[in-house]
Design an enzyme around this catalytic site. Structure first.
Site, PDB file in Angstrom:
ATOM      1  N   ALA A  24       3.502  31.340 -19.546  1.00 49.74           N
ATOM      2  CA  ALA A  24       2.810  32.459 -19.268  1.00 49.74           C
ATOM      3  C   ALA A  24       1.368  32.271 -19.169  1.00 49.74           C
ATOM      4  O   ALA A  24       0.595  33.089 -18.635  1.00 49.74           O
ATOM      5  CB  ALA A  24       3.386  33.698 -19.972  1.00 49.74           C
ATOM      6  N   ALA A  66      10.487  52.035 -29.992  1.00 50.52           N
ATOM      7  CA  ALA A  66      10.898  53.005 -30.433  1.00 50.52           C
ATOM      8  C   ALA A  66      12.410  53.068 -30.351  1.00 50.52           C
ATOM      9  O   ALA A  66      13.185  52.742 -29.546  1.00 50.52           O
ATOM     10  CB  ALA A  66      10.548  54.212 -29.385  1.00 50.52           C
ATOM     11  N   ARG A 116      17.632  50.872 -39.174  1.00 47.01           N
ATOM     12  CA  ARG A 116      18.309  49.918 -38.698  1.00 47.01           C
ATOM     13  C   ARG A 116      17.282  49.063 -37.991  1.00 47.01           C
ATOM     14  O   ARG A 116      17.347  47.824 -38.082  1.00 47.01           O
ATOM     15  CB  ARG A 116      19.339  50.351 -37.678  1.00 47.01           C
ATOM     16  CG  ARG A 116      20.324  49.384 -36.964  1.00 47.01           C
ATOM     17  CD  ARG A 116      21.359  49.610 -36.025  1.00 47.01           C
ATOM     18  NE  ARG A 116      20.544  50.418 -34.959  1.00 47.01           N
ATOM     19  CZ  ARG A 116      20.223  49.929 -34.054  1.00 47.01           C
ATOM     20  NH1 ARG A 116      20.285  48.542 -33.617  1.00 47.01           N
ATOM     21  NH2 ARG A 116      19.363  50.486 -33.021  1.00 47.01           N
ATOM     22  N   LYS A 162      20.375  49.553 -14.309  1.00 45.29           N
ATOM     23  CA  LYS A 162      20.926  49.234 -13.008  1.00 45.29           C
ATOM     24  C   LYS A 162      21.316  50.917 -12.155  1.00 45.29           C
ATOM     25  O   LYS A 162      20.752  51.046 -11.019  1.00 45.29           O
ATOM     26  CB  LYS A 162      22.097  48.457 -12.662  1.00 45.29           C
ATOM     27  CG  LYS A 162      23.231  49.009 -13.579  1.00 45.29           C
ATOM     28  CD  LYS A 162      23.738  47.954 -14.383  1.00 45.29           C
ATOM     29  CE  LYS A 162      23.095  47.556 -15.773  1.00 45.29           C
ATOM     30  NZ  LYS A 162      23.618  46.682 -16.746  1.00 45.29           N
ATOM     31  N   VAL A 220      20.933  43.091 -12.637  1.00 47.95           N
ATOM     32  CA  VAL A 220      22.075  42.710 -11.962  1.00 47.95           C
ATOM     33  C   VAL A 220      22.486  41.401 -12.439  1.00 47.95           C
ATOM     34  O   VAL A 220      21.682  40.346 -12.698  1.00 47.95           O
ATOM     35  CB  VAL A 220      21.655  42.472 -10.623  1.00 47.95           C
ATOM     36  CG1 VAL A 220      22.742  41.974  -9.515  1.00 47.95           C
ATOM     37  CG2 VAL A 220      20.985  43.718 -10.042  1.00 47.95           C
ATOM     38  N   ILE A 252      22.164  35.923 -14.617  1.00 52.85           N
ATOM     39  CA  ILE A 252      21.564  35.068 -13.793  1.00 52.85           C
ATOM     40  C   ILE A 252      20.721  35.503 -12.743  1.00 52.85           C
ATOM     41  O   ILE A 252      20.456  36.653 -12.609  1.00 52.85           O
ATOM     42  CB  ILE A 252      23.050  35.011 -12.661  1.00 52.85           C
ATOM     43  CG1 ILE A 252      24.390  34.711 -13.505  1.00 52.85           C
ATOM     44  CG2 ILE A 252      22.857  34.315 -11.349  1.00 52.85           C
ATOM     45  CD1 ILE A 252      25.775  35.236 -12.775  1.00 52.85           C
ATOM     46  N   GLU A 273      34.126  48.624 -23.141  1.00 48.76           N
ATOM     47  CA  GLU A 273      33.460  49.803 -24.050  1.00 48.76           C
ATOM     48  C   GLU A 273      34.770  50.846 -24.418  1.00 48.76           C
ATOM     49  O   GLU A 273      35.698  50.988 -23.813  1.00 48.76           O
ATOM     50  CB  GLU A 273      32.665  50.528 -23.217  1.00 48.76           C
ATOM     51  CG  GLU A 273      31.499  49.777 -22.361  1.00 48.76           C
ATOM     52  CD  GLU A 273      30.038  49.653 -23.073  1.00 48.76           C
ATOM     53  OE1 GLU A 273      30.029  50.547 -24.158  1.00 48.76           O
ATOM     54  OE2 GLU A 273      29.333  48.982 -22.758  1.00 48.76           O
ATOM     55  N   ASP A 329      29.566  50.644 -12.374  1.00 48.51           N
ATOM     56  CA  ASP A 329      28.591  49.537 -12.711  1.00 48.51           C
ATOM     57  C   ASP A 329      28.410  48.441 -11.553  1.00 48.51           C
ATOM     58  O   ASP A 329      27.125  48.202 -11.224  1.00 48.51           O
ATOM     59  CB  ASP A 329      29.182  48.694 -14.038  1.00 48.51           C
ATOM     60  CG  ASP A 329      28.063  47.851 -14.425  1.00 48.51           C
ATOM     61  OD1 ASP A 329      26.995  47.920 -15.158  1.00 48.51           O
ATOM     62  OD2 ASP A 329      28.620  46.616 -14.415  1.00 48.51           O
ATOM     63  N   LYS A 341      24.980  47.508  -9.044  1.00 48.22           N
ATOM     64  CA  LYS A 341      24.224  46.081  -8.971  1.00 48.22           C
ATOM     65  C   LYS A 341      24.302  45.758  -7.217  1.00 48.22           C
ATOM     66  O   LYS A 341      23.534  45.276  -6.751  1.00 48.22           O
ATOM     67  CB  LYS A 341      25.049  45.172  -9.764  1.00 48.22           C
ATOM     68  CG  LYS A 341      25.057  45.581 -11.299  1.00 48.22           C
ATOM     69  CD  LYS A 341      25.816  44.572 -12.186  1.00 48.22           C
ATOM     70  CE  LYS A 341      25.774  44.926 -13.494  1.00 48.22           C
ATOM     71  NZ  LYS A 341      26.905  44.486 -14.397  1.00 48.22           N
TER      72      LYS A 341
HETATM   73  N1  HSE Z   1      29.158  46.278 -18.522  1.00 46.71           N
HETATM   74  C1  HSE Z   1      28.838  45.335 -17.671  1.00 46.71           C
HETATM   75  C2  HSE Z   1      29.927  44.227 -17.553  1.00 46.71           C
HETATM   76  C3  HSE Z   1      27.553  44.679 -18.269  1.00 46.71           C
HETATM   77  O1  HSE Z   1      31.005  44.333 -18.042  1.00 46.71           O
HETATM   78  O2  HSE Z   1      29.460  43.463 -16.722  1.00 46.71           O
HETATM   79  C4  HSE Z   1      26.482  45.600 -18.078  1.00 46.71           C
HETATM   80  O3  HSE Z   1      26.235  46.010 -16.636  1.00 46.71           O
END
Ligand code: HSE
Length: 447
Positions: free
Chosen positions: A33, A43, A49, A105, A132, A136, A190, A201, A205
């Site tokens: 850099a 924050a 934690r 995203k 995204v 990668i 999740e 999701d 992307k």
């Molecule tokens: N929840 C996403 C996945 C990762 O299962 O690929 C974050 O975008």
């Protein structure tokens, strides 16, 4: 030169990864850099934690605005997620003349136009490699590495959760709901997996990649989105017998009529490398006119893989923040005054090929009637399979319906426009010998 100072909003899994990697590789990152990069303020609402996670000297606060207002901080990393407070804080960061690095995203796919316009007018960068496909470097590849190309299409496995579920369904022959529960137990999915399994999701992307590939504004509202919740193990098995794997693909394609932007389960030939991307891994195929087909593979989520992308953006900004904004790489790859007005096509105008599974009465003339309807709409059949259904005691018998022998008819078609396929499916479904809702899965040869 003194290190560039960074503020971090939202210290979760990716935030801790960013701390760890910055610390572990600090010497090499500095050599790249040109100066050190230090997160000096964080924050988060959970002060105790976060205090236990960060190095001594890092200031931890529960008010993000204190971080944004700190005059020593040049870059804000936003890892809060979503389009609520995260959007407000990103816009406030830009208004304060600071650069933003984000993995968000949803925010960029839905509000990118507003955010990039605000950033351009303030001469600051909004960097989003982590948004995204996690680790990668697909944004860098599309925006810079492939900049010579007219990009023709992109097809990606860009959601690890759904790819894990589909891999398990195939490996173990289990149905979606069983595998989803197991994926949640193992922490791959999740507790509320809706965004992942419904394809949202992946569509966020795909929307971002589409904008960068074709120089169009981000238009999440125009994306066609279909998830994996309705897929059954039997379709995965039949697809396999026909030489295909089923993957949730994010696809964006340039056509004569406009841009395709869609996420849905797709049959992909098993012989393609991307069909063999298993588990939670991600992969993106990009077809450019000069380079041909390229493939990018790696971890699409996780602490350090995503931190890898966040830090790449920090390094880019550190190198470029003193440059004339006009000489930086544009946010969406194309100069803001040179965006294309190519429109995103409705799904009914998309041209692709199809897998159809029909539960039919096993009697004379059924196949002829089905193929007759397809022929009348000029839909050409590519392959056909007839299988005794695993459970011939299908829904009609169980429901006390007519005692007819049943069979599964599996049809692969050649390319046709989706509107025609919709019409054909309507007519086929209305046949009295078609005993259950038709399963339709799109097919991509990715040749
Ligand atoms: N929840 C996403 C996945 C990762 O299962 O690929 C974050 O975008």
């Amino acid at each position: 030169m003194k290190p560039i100072q960074v503020g971090l909003l939202g210290m979760g899994v990716v935030g801790s990864g960013t701390f760890n990697v910055l610390l572990r590789n600090q010497k090499e990152i500095k050599r790249r850099a040109g100066r050190g990069i230090e997160i000096t303020m964080v924050a988060d609402l959970d002060l105790a934690r976060v205090q236990s996670l960060v190095a001594e000297g890092v200031q931890v606060v529960n008010d993000a605005r204190t971080v944004i207002a700190n005059p020593d901080i040049d870059i804000i990393i936003e890892l809060i997620g979503g389009c609520g407070i995260a959007k407000t804080l990103v816009l406030e960061t830009i208004a304060a003349g600071k650069h933003v690095v984000t993995a968000n995203k949803a925010l960029l796919a839905v509000h990118g136009t507003e955010i990039f316009a605000a950033a351009s007018s303030k001469g600051v960068m909004v960097a989003f490699e982590a948004a995204v496909a996690g680790g990668i470097p697909i944004i860098k590849a599309l925006r810079e590495g492939l900049t010579a190309n007219s990009i023709q299409w992109i097809a990606g496995i860009i959601n690890g959760t759904t790819n894990f579920i589909l891999s398990e369904m195939r490996d173990k022959g289990l149905d979606f709901t069983v595998v989803l529960k197991e994926a949640q137990r193992l922490g791959y999915a999740e507790a509320d997996p809706t965004f992942d399994i419904e394809g949202v999701d992946a569509a966020h992307k795909a929307t971002i990649m589409s904008a960068i590939a074709f120089g169009i504004p981000v238009q999440f509202d125009k994306a066609y989105v279909e998830g994996i919740a309705k897929l059954s193990a039997v379709d995965i098995k039949y697809a396999e017998q026909l030489g295909y794997r089923i993957k949730l693909l994010g696809i964006t394609k340039r056509t004569d009529k406009g841009i395709e932007l869609r996420v849905h389960p797709s049959l992909v030939p098993t012989k393609r490398l991307i069909a063999n991307v298993e588990g939670a891994m991600n992969a993106v195929m990009v077809q450019g006119d000069a380079v041909g087909t390229t493939l990018y593979y790696g971890k699409g989520a996780g602490s350090e893989p995503t931190a890898s992308a966040v830090i790449a953006d920090l390094v880019d900004i550190t190198r470029l923040h003193t440059a004339d904004p006009l000489n930086r790489v544009p946010h969406l790859a194309f100069q803001p005054d040179a965006m294309s007005d190519l429109h995103v096509l409705p799904m009914s105008a998309v041209v692709t090929s199809y897998y159809l599974r029909l539960r039919v009465a096993d009697e004379a003339g059924v196949l002829a009637r089905v193929t007759g309807i397809l022929a009348s709409l000029d839909i050409s059949i590519d392959a056909l399979l007839q299988r005794e259904a695993d459970e011939v005691e299908g829904e009609t018998r169980a429901a006390g319906g007519p005692q007819v022998a049943q069979t599964d008819l599996i049809i692969l078609t050649h390319d046709c426009v989706e509107a025609k396929m919709n019409a054909a499916m309507g007519q086929i479904q209305a046949l009295p010998t078609v005993l259950a809702p038709i399963t339709r899965i799109r097919k991509e040869e990715l040749a």
